[in-house]
Structures are given as C-alpha cells and as structure tokens.
Write a protein that holds these residues in place. Structure first.
Motif, PDB file in Angstrom:
ATOM      1  N   ASN A 135       0.801  -1.221   0.000  1.00  0.00           N
ATOM      2  CA  ASN A 135       0.000   0.000   0.000  1.00  0.00           C
ATOM      3  C   ASN A 135       0.841   1.281   0.000  1.00  0.00           C
ATOM      4  N   ILE A 136       1.685   1.409  -1.014  1.00  0.00           N
ATOM      5  CA  ILE A 136       2.539   2.600  -1.138  1.00  0.00           C
ATOM      6  C   ILE A 136       1.783   3.659  -1.946  1.00  0.00           C
ATOM      7  N   ASN A 137       1.636   4.836  -1.350  1.00  0.00           N
ATOM      8  CA  ASN A 137       0.984   5.978  -2.018  1.00  0.00           C
ATOM      9  C   ASN A 137       1.910   7.179  -1.891  1.00  0.00           C
ATOM     10  N   LEU A 138       2.147   7.845  -3.009  1.00  0.00           N
ATOM     11  CA  LEU A 138       3.182   8.877  -2.961  1.00  0.00           C
ATOM     12  C   LEU A 138       3.158   9.725  -4.215  1.00  0.00           C
ATOM     13  N   THR A 139       3.414  11.020  -4.053  1.00  0.00           N
ATOM     14  CA  THR A 139       3.687  11.870  -5.217  1.00  0.00           C
ATOM     15  C   THR A 139       5.028  12.562  -5.007  1.00  0.00           C
ATOM     16  N   ILE A 140       5.892  12.427  -5.991  1.00  0.00           N
ATOM     17  CA  ILE A 140       7.168  13.152  -5.974  1.00  0.00           C
ATOM     18  C   ILE A 140       7.066  14.208  -7.063  1.00  0.00           C
ATOM     19  N   TYR A 141       7.468  15.436  -6.738  1.00  0.00           N
ATOM     20  CA  TYR A 141       7.285  16.544  -7.677  1.00  0.00           C
ATOM     21  C   TYR A 141       8.554  16.827  -8.485  1.00  0.00           C
ATOM     22  N   ASP A 142       8.319  17.463  -9.624  1.00  0.00           N
ATOM     23  CA  ASP A 142       9.397  17.834 -10.529  1.00  0.00           C
ATOM     24  C   ASP A 142      10.513  18.578  -9.775  1.00  0.00           C
ATOM     25  N   LYS A 143      11.727  18.120  -9.967  1.00  0.00           N
ATOM     26  CA  LYS A 143      12.947  18.740  -9.410  1.00  0.00           C
ATOM     27  C   LYS A 143      13.126  18.516  -7.906  1.00  0.00           C
ATOM     28  N   GLU A 144      12.274  17.701  -7.301  1.00  0.00           N
ATOM     29  CA  GLU A 144      12.496  17.390  -5.880  1.00  0.00           C
ATOM     30  C   GLU A 144      13.734  16.522  -5.724  1.00  0.00           C
ATOM     31  N   TYR A 145      14.363  16.655  -4.559  1.00  0.00           N
ATOM     32  CA  TYR A 145      15.527  15.829  -4.214  1.00  0.00           C
ATOM     33  C   TYR A 145      15.116  14.970  -3.010  1.00  0.00           C
ATOM     34  N   ILE A 146      15.017  13.664  -3.264  1.00  0.00           N
ATOM     35  CA  ILE A 146      14.422  12.745  -2.297  1.00  0.00           C
ATOM     36  C   ILE A 146      15.463  11.732  -1.818  1.00  0.00           C
ATOM     37  N   ALA A 147      15.566  11.561  -0.519  1.00  0.00           N
ATOM     38  CA  ALA A 147      16.401  10.500   0.041  1.00  0.00           C
ATOM     39  C   ALA A 147      15.514   9.310   0.365  1.00  0.00           C
ATOM     40  N   ILE A 148      15.970   8.115   0.020  1.00  0.00           N
ATOM     41  CA  ILE A 148      15.230   6.911   0.398  1.00  0.00           C
ATOM     42  C   ILE A 148      16.109   6.121   1.352  1.00  0.00           C
ATOM     43  N   ILE A 149      15.612   5.961   2.570  1.00  0.00           N
ATOM     44  CA  ILE A 149      16.391   5.237   3.566  1.00  0.00           C
ATOM     45  C   ILE A 149      15.540   4.105   4.145  1.00  0.00           C
ATOM     46  N   GLY A 150      16.166   3.270   4.924  1.00  0.00           N
ATOM     47  CA  GLY A 150      15.432   2.170   5.561  1.00  0.00           C
ATOM     48  C   GLY A 150      16.378   1.000   5.795  1.00  0.00           C
ATOM     49  N   PRO A 151      15.940   0.022   6.590  1.00  0.00           N
ATOM     50  CA  PRO A 151      16.825  -1.089   6.952  1.00  0.00           C
ATOM     51  C   PRO A 151      17.104  -2.022   5.778  1.00  0.00           C
ATOM     52  N   ASN A 152      18.114  -2.861   5.899  1.00  0.00           N
ATOM     53  CA  ASN A 152      18.411  -3.871   4.864  1.00  0.00           C
ATOM     54  C   ASN A 152      17.189  -4.740   4.645  1.00  0.00           C
ATOM     55  N   GLY A 153      16.886  -4.980   3.396  1.00  0.00           N
ATOM     56  CA  GLY A 153      15.749  -5.828   3.066  1.00  0.00           C
ATOM     57  C   GLY A 153      14.405  -5.122   3.189  1.00  0.00           C
ATOM     58  N   GLY A 154      14.402  -3.817   3.425  1.00  0.00           N
ATOM     59  CA  GLY A 154      13.155  -3.075   3.634  1.00  0.00           C
ATOM     60  C   GLY A 154      12.350  -2.846   2.360  1.00  0.00           C
ATOM     61  N   GLY A 155      12.994  -2.986   1.200  1.00  0.00           N
ATOM     62  CA  GLY A 155      12.256  -2.856  -0.064  1.00  0.00           C
ATOM     63  C   GLY A 155      12.674  -1.658  -0.918  1.00  0.00           C
ATOM     64  N   LYS A 156      13.787  -1.012  -0.583  1.00  0.00           N
ATOM     65  CA  LYS A 156      14.195   0.203  -1.301  1.00  0.00           C
ATOM     66  C   LYS A 156      14.536  -0.097  -2.768  1.00  0.00           C
ATOM     67  N   THR A 157      15.394  -1.097  -2.982  1.00  0.00           N
ATOM     68  CA  THR A 157      15.802  -1.426  -4.354  1.00  0.00           C
ATOM     69  C   THR A 157      14.612  -1.940  -5.154  1.00  0.00           C
TER      70      THR A 157
END
Ligand SMILES: Nc1ncnc2c1ncn2[C@@H]1O[C@H](COP(=O)(O)OP(=O)(O)OP(=O)(O)O)[C@@H](O)[C@H]1O
Length: 243
Positions: free
Chosen positions: A23-45
């Motif tokens: 259930n991921i819901n998200l809007t990223i806007y033009d030219k935003e700089y976003i960091a994605i963090i979280g534990p190993n195996g959390g689903g980032k890749t």
C-alpha cells in the motif's frame, strides 16, 4: 502548481507470496531531491526497480510524468549499485560516458554528443579523467564517471542506488554536492544518512510500508559527530506517524 514527476497509487509488490511493499501511495514533484532510507531488506531497491519498469506491481499504479514506467525509460537516468560493474573493461572514461548517448537506433556519436560530454565533464569535475581507463580510477572518480553516463542521456529523473557505498568520505561529499546542485528530480537510496540528509527536500523511509518526512529537524543528537542510523530510523518513523 507543482508538476508531479512520479505518482504511486495503492502499490503492492511480492516476489513470492509475501508482500515486500504494501500500500505505497506517494507523489514526488518535478525537481524534488528525495532521500530513500530504511533497513536492509526493507524494499528500497525493489521500489526503484518498480519505478524503472524492471518489475511489475501485483496491485496499484505508477505514473512517471504521466507515462507507464515501461514507456518512461528514456526519462530516467539510473545509477545501480556499484557491485555489477566490470572493472576489467578496457574502456576509457569518455567511452563509458558516451555509451549513454547510444541506442538501438543510434550507433555513432556526433558533435552534439561531444559538446554535451564536455559540459557534463566540467560540471562533475572529471574533464582530466576522460582519457583514463575506467579500471584505473578511484571509487569516487568512477562513480562520478557513471553519474556522467546517467546524466548525458538528459534525464528528467535521476535514480541512484547507494552511489557512495564504496567511496571515501571526501568523495561522498563531492558526489552529494553534485547531486544537491542538479535541477532535475532526484531519488537517492543511501545508508550515508549523515551527508545525505543535509540537502534533500524530503525523506522516504521504506520498510515494507512507506513513511514520508519533510521536516528534517528531528530530535536526535549526533554522537561523535555522527547520527546513529537506527536512532534516526526510529525518530523518523515516530515523526511520520505524528504528522
Ligand atoms: N529477486 C528476488 N527474489 C526474491 N526475493 C527478493 C528478490 N530481491 C529482493 N528480495 C527480497 O525482497 C526484500 C526487499 O529487498 P530489497 O533489495 O528491495 O531491499 P533493500 O531495502 O534495497 O535492502 P538493502 O538496503 O539491503 O539493499 C528482501 O526481503 C529481499 O530478500
């Protein structure tokens, strides 16, 4: 009004039976700089691969500047985790970067490609490295060359998966300084929270579900000049829940 770059609506993904992203819901806007963090195996890749159209969600929808991910590949520059890179390739940095300009329809470089190469090399401070073999470069220099290859495609979105995993602290700072100053949409997965959090607009914390935070003044103390990653994760989760 801000232009949406990436829209994610009710996204679920499982490799097998169990959902890795839920259930991921998200809007990223033009030219935003976003960091994605979280534990190993959390689903980032996994999340990045879904944006890149390399994986298909079981449920939900992703839109990249209004297009399906599979139709938006030319809008995204991608720097994968460094481990896949073959250092034995007998190629110069310049040739590696220019590969970004080639495609199934375009086999040769033209004058515009070389002009763009020079511009990007200046910007990333790698003009002096262009004729060196890729295998002879330091980890940080190599990452800047690979970043140049991603940028020479003139992407609207740059996605980087742990770009500074194997480079020293000075090289990390240089890479993040470059990223801060680019005026395109940027998503960076990193465990280098200390440096990363200095310049980003928002933080996504992914651990099967998604937490978003846009106020980085979190109530955590640096220890020996550093944030503790786990402490940061906990604070971030709490802050997101209370928002
Ligand atoms: N190809 C695959 N097949 C099956 N399971 C997978 C596959 N790739 C990843 N997973 C599982 O999916 C989950 C999320 O993995 P993912 O690589 O997305 O996490 P991550 O947050 O990027 O981790 P890390 O910080 O360690 O790189 C993990 O439990 C992982 O074991």
């Amino acid at each position: 009004m801000q232009l949406p770059a990436i829209e994610v609506d009710g996204l679920y993904f499982a490799y097998d039976k169990e959902y890795v992203l839920e259930n991921i819901n998200l809007t990223i806007y033009d030219k935003e700089y976003i960091a994605i963090i979280g534990p190993n195996g959390g689903g980032k890749t996994t999340f990045l691969k879904l944006l890149l159209g390399l994986l298909q969600p079981q449920k939900g929808k992703i839109s990249i500047y209004g297009k399906e991910p599979s139709q938006a590949k030319n809008l995204i520059g991608y720097l994968p985790q460094q481990t896949n890179f073959n250092l034995d390739m007998p190629l110069q940095a310049k040739e590696i970067i220019l590969q970004g300009r080639l495609s199934a329809k375009k086999f040769r470089f033209d004058k515009d490609d070389l002009t763009l190469l020079d511009e990007i090399a200046q910007k990333l401070n790698i003009a002096h490295l262009l004729h060196k073999k890729i295998g002879t470069l330091s980890g940080g220099q190599r990452q800047r060359v690979l970043l140049a290859r991603a940028l020479i495609t003139k992407p609207k979105i740059l996605i980087l998966d742990e770009p500074t995993a194997a480079v020293d602290i000075e090289a990390q700072k240089e890479i993040y300084e470059i990223l801060r100053n680019l005026s395109i949409t940027r998503l960076v997965v990193s465990h280098d929270v200390n440096i990363l959090l200095e310049g980003v607009d928002r933080v996504l914390y992914i651990n099967r579900t998604l937490y978003i935070h846009d106020n980085l003044k979190l109530n955590i103390q640096k220890r020996d000049g550093h944030f503790c990653e786990m402490e940061l994760f906990e604070e971030l989760k709490k802050a997101c829940i209370h928002d």
